[in-house]
Scaffold this active site. Structure first.
Site, PDB file in Angstrom:
ATOM      1  N   LYS A  22      15.408  14.583  44.519  1.00 44.78           N
ATOM      2  CA  LYS A  22      15.314  13.549  43.446  1.00 44.78           C
ATOM      3  C   LYS A  22      16.167  12.238  43.814  1.00 44.78           C
ATOM      4  CE  LYS A  22      17.550  13.583  39.510  1.00 44.78           C
ATOM      5  NZ  LYS A  22      18.206  12.431  39.097  1.00 44.78           N
ATOM      6  N   ASN A  23      17.414  12.197  43.957  1.00 43.39           N
ATOM      7  CA  ASN A  23      18.324  11.037  44.161  1.00 43.39           C
ATOM      8  C   ASN A  23      18.086  10.515  45.466  1.00 43.39           C
ATOM      9  OD1 ASN A  23      19.201  11.778  41.808  1.00 43.39           O
ATOM     10  ND2 ASN A  23      21.337  12.491  42.217  1.00 43.39           N
ATOM     11  N   CYS A 116      20.899   9.947  31.909  1.00 49.18           N
ATOM     12  CA  CYS A 116      21.883  10.937  31.232  1.00 49.18           C
ATOM     13  C   CYS A 116      22.976  10.242  30.533  1.00 49.18           C
ATOM     14  CB  CYS A 116      22.249  11.936  32.060  1.00 49.18           C
ATOM     15  SG  CYS A 116      21.099  13.137  32.526  1.00 49.18           S
ATOM     16  N   ARG A 121      28.792   4.626  32.231  1.00 49.29           N
ATOM     17  CA  ARG A 121      27.882   3.967  33.407  1.00 49.29           C
ATOM     18  C   ARG A 121      27.739   2.754  33.394  1.00 49.29           C
ATOM     19  NH1 ARG A 121      23.470   8.793  34.546  1.00 49.29           N
ATOM     20  NH2 ARG A 121      24.095   8.392  36.571  1.00 49.29           N
ATOM     21  N   ASP A 305      27.534  16.492  40.161  1.00 46.10           N
ATOM     22  CA  ASP A 305      26.396  17.104  39.645  1.00 46.10           C
ATOM     23  C   ASP A 305      25.932  18.504  39.682  1.00 46.10           C
ATOM     24  OD1 ASP A 305      25.558  14.668  39.096  1.00 46.10           O
ATOM     25  OD2 ASP A 305      23.943  14.195  40.738  1.00 46.10           O
ATOM     26  N   ARG A 397      13.800  16.595  34.016  1.00 43.23           N
ATOM     27  CA  ARG A 397      13.981  15.374  35.035  1.00 43.23           C
ATOM     28  C   ARG A 397      14.358  15.556  36.320  1.00 43.23           C
ATOM     29  NH1 ARG A 397      18.706  11.953  32.291  1.00 43.23           N
ATOM     30  NH2 ARG A 397      17.917  11.035  34.341  1.00 43.23           N
TER      31      ARG A 397
HETATM   32  C1  UD1 Z   1      24.287   8.798  41.482  1.00 41.27           C
HETATM   33  C2  UD1 Z   1      23.535  10.005  41.221  1.00 41.27           C
HETATM   34  C3  UD1 Z   1      23.824  10.794  40.208  1.00 41.27           C
HETATM   35  C4  UD1 Z   1      25.377  11.168  40.523  1.00 41.27           C
HETATM   36  C5  UD1 Z   1      26.339   9.887  40.836  1.00 41.27           C
HETATM   37  C6  UD1 Z   1      27.784  10.503  41.485  1.00 41.27           C
HETATM   38  C7  UD1 Z   1      21.051   8.902  41.578  1.00 41.27           C
HETATM   39  C8  UD1 Z   1      19.772   8.416  41.156  1.00 41.27           C
HETATM   40  N1  UD1 Z   1      22.137   9.424  40.673  1.00 41.27           N
HETATM   41  O1  UD1 Z   1      24.522   8.197  40.244  1.00 41.27           O
HETATM   42  O2  UD1 Z   1      23.197  11.958  39.994  1.00 41.27           O
HETATM   43  O3  UD1 Z   1      26.062  11.843  39.476  1.00 41.27           O
HETATM   44  O4  UD1 Z   1      25.704   9.204  41.830  1.00 41.27           O
HETATM   45  O5  UD1 Z   1      27.601  11.286  42.670  1.00 41.27           O
HETATM   46  O6  UD1 Z   1      21.419   9.055  42.713  1.00 41.27           O
HETATM   47  N2  UD1 Z   1      30.591   2.833  38.381  1.00 41.27           N
HETATM   48  C9  UD1 Z   1      31.073   1.635  37.706  1.00 41.27           C
HETATM   49  N3  UD1 Z   1      30.380   0.613  37.952  1.00 41.27           N
HETATM   50  C10 UD1 Z   1      29.273   0.531  38.598  1.00 41.27           C
HETATM   51  C11 UD1 Z   1      28.427   1.713  39.277  1.00 41.27           C
HETATM   52  C12 UD1 Z   1      29.308   2.881  38.996  1.00 41.27           C
HETATM   53  O7  UD1 Z   1      32.301   1.678  37.344  1.00 41.27           O
HETATM   54  O8  UD1 Z   1      28.696  -0.561  38.783  1.00 41.27           O
HETATM   55  C13 UD1 Z   1      31.199   4.187  38.206  1.00 41.27           C
HETATM   56  C14 UD1 Z   1      30.380   5.126  37.135  1.00 41.27           C
HETATM   57  O9  UD1 Z   1      30.702   4.820  35.813  1.00 41.27           O
HETATM   58  C15 UD1 Z   1      31.006   6.443  37.672  1.00 41.27           C
HETATM   59  C16 UD1 Z   1      31.213   6.296  39.278  1.00 41.27           C
HETATM   60  O10 UD1 Z   1      31.276   4.757  39.503  1.00 41.27           O
HETATM   61  O11 UD1 Z   1      32.324   6.718  37.053  1.00 41.27           O
HETATM   62  C17 UD1 Z   1      30.200   6.982  40.098  1.00 41.27           C
HETATM   63  O12 UD1 Z   1      28.886   6.041  39.962  1.00 41.27           O
HETATM   64  P1  UD1 Z   1      27.759   6.003  40.832  1.00 41.27           P
HETATM   65  O13 UD1 Z   1      28.333   6.687  42.206  1.00 41.27           O
HETATM   66  O14 UD1 Z   1      27.388   4.411  40.963  1.00 41.27           O
HETATM   67  O15 UD1 Z   1      26.495   7.064  40.462  1.00 41.27           O
HETATM   68  P2  UD1 Z   1      25.087   6.563  40.268  1.00 41.27           P
HETATM   69  O16 UD1 Z   1      24.625   5.852  41.381  1.00 41.27           O
HETATM   70  O17 UD1 Z   1      24.777   6.043  38.929  1.00 41.27           O
END
Ligand code: UD1
Length: 418
Positions: A22-23, A116, A121, A305, A397
């Site tokens: 999915k990701n 979620c 986030r 995850d 999901r």
């Molecule tokens: C993706 C995955 C999710 C997984 C996560 C971490 C998808 C669709 N989802 O989510 O399943 O749990 O990677 O492996 O691929 N952060 C910030 N600012 C930002 C972006 C992120 O502070 O602009 C922080 C987040 O709050 C979190 C960390 O960085 O603490 C990791 O987030 P990120 O790697 O961006 O995860 P996602 O891309 O949202």
């Protein structure tokens, strides 16, 4: 409303097939917005998150449809229309459309993403990265509007290796002139899969999976046919389920190179893991030992995850385990439900202390997020008696008919109306 009914205690002795990731599929679908031509993604799972992304593509004027297990997308006619909250509210990855829309149309307007409930986030890294590329971003709180007419590929340093921000910045650079160099990018396998897809479509992304990613702009991306990578989180969930169900299972379509940390941890607990070409055999003949301390980390560390599923497993292990959640600040909410089985878990801030018990009891539990929901199902597999798990919309999901995969392995689990 549907629920799972699980009779715990069945020992696994079966085989099942893992789904595609999915990701990986979600950013690839978003990337189609930058492509003129037809893209066919083979063997995709029918998941509500994927359907939500297809709705977003249709809202831009693109074509997006299922053809049995394949997804056919053509965004040749897409336009950079406003993507409203009714479309973005359900998935976090709706923010991925910013990059492809900007690279193709130099403008994008997207409501804030949902997803979620596992923490704040924020998307500040996406926004600051796009600004570094020259985008003018207006963050109106609920909506982000971006003017990209002055965007130019350039160097970006990410303060944290965010998966989504890395993917967005790669996509934002695809059709702009010059080179974008992303320092400290995420190294998750899904980033490599996105880069492989883009390169097949005629783009130029180098270094994905490493410490620096270079994107060289091209004039056009073309349609292509692609097989997305296996889902490492679903595979890991099924491996942990097999370990809880003290059985002998085979899971096909698994790339164990993506699951090094989990494999190492399960092995240290005494679970037998055997790797075949594209499948894995999991054998757990006696009660596993507790592992001690584990922390979630960006890849290749232990994935956030799989944190909840591993905590459910630890609840059965012999001894005490400590799980530290470093990625998301509210990712232990499911523990309250898990306690209904009699599990002995204490949570303080981002740390869970799990004192393993030889047996837990079936209980009624409600999923509140995707992976936490999966953990409740896993706990029910090992518990004495019947469990009822509600809140399946969260589990659906990211797991395509989880009950079918677990039944094939030997679980007694049914989806029924409440
Ligand atoms: C993706 C995955 C999710 C997984 C996560 C971490 C998808 C669709 N989802 O989510 O399943 O749990 O990677 O492996 O691929 N952060 C910030 N600012 C930002 C972006 C992120 O502070 O602009 C922080 C987040 O709050 C979190 C960390 O960085 O603490 C990791 O987030 P990120 O790697 O961006 O995860 P996602 O891309 O949202």
């Amino acid at each position: 409303m549907e629920c799972f009914k699980v009779i715990g205690g069945r020992k696994f002795d079966g085989k099942t097939r893992n789904i595609a990731s999915k990701n990986a599929i979600l950013p690839i679908l978003a990337c189609c917005l930058a492509i003129s031509g037809e893209v066919v993604l083979r063997n995709c799972p029918r998941l509500s998150d994927i359907d939500a992304m297809l709705d977003i593509i249709r809202a831009t004027g693109g074509r997006a449809e299922w053809d049995s297990g394949n997804i056919v997308v053509d965004c040749t006619q897409s336009e950079p229309r406003d993507i409203g909250a009714e479309l973005t509210g359900n998935i976090r990855s709706s923010v991925f459309v910013l990059g492809p829309l900007l690279t193709r149309f130099s403008t994008a307007s997207v409501s804030y993403p949902g997803g979620c409930d596992i923490g704040l986030r924020p998307i500040d890294l996406h926004i600051s990265g796009l600004r570094k590329l020259g985008a003018e971003v207006i963050d109106e709180g609920r909506k982000i509007s971006v003017d990209g007419k002055n965007m130019r590929n350039s160097a970006v340093f990410l303060d944290f290796p965010s998966v989504g921000a890395t993917e967005n910045l790669i996509m934002a650079s695809l059709l702009k002139s010059g080179k974008t160099i992303i320092h400290n990018p995420a190294r998750e396998p899904e980033i490599v899969d996105l880069a492989d897809f883009i390169n097949l479509a005629g783009g130029k992304v180098l270094g994905a999976g490493g410490n620096v990613i270079v994107v060289e702009g091209v004039n056009k991306l073309n349609g292509c046919e692609y097989f997305p990578m296996p889902d490492r989180i679903v595979a890991g969930t099924l491996m942990i389920a097999s370990a809880i169900a003290e059985g002998d299972s085979v899971i096909e379509n698994v790339d164990l190179r993506h699951l090094g940390s989990l494999t190492d941890m399960l092995s240290r607990c005494g679970v037998g893991i055997t790797s075949y070409r594209d499948s894995v055999r999991v054998r757990a003949k006696k009660r596993p030992k507790a592992i001690g301390k584990t922390e979630t980390q960006p890849y290749p560390g232990f994935p956030t995850d799989l944190q909840a599923q591993f905590v459910a497993f630890s609840a059965y292990c012999d001894g005490c385990s400590v799980m530290i959640e470093n990625l998301f600040e509210s990712r232990f909410k499911y523990v309250g439900e898990l306690l209904r089985t009699g599990a002995d878990i204490t949570v303080r801030d981002r740390v869970a202390v799990v004192r393993g018990k030889k047996s837990l009891s079936g209980a009624e539990m409600e999923a509140g997020d995707l992976r936490g929901g999966a953990a409740l199902v896993l706990a029910a597999l090992g518990a004495r008696g019947e469990s009822v798990i509600k809140g399946l919309k969260h589990i659906d999901r990211g797991y395509e008919r989880l009950e079918n995969a677990l039944s094939a392995l030997g679980a007694d689990i049914k989806r029924t109306k409440m």
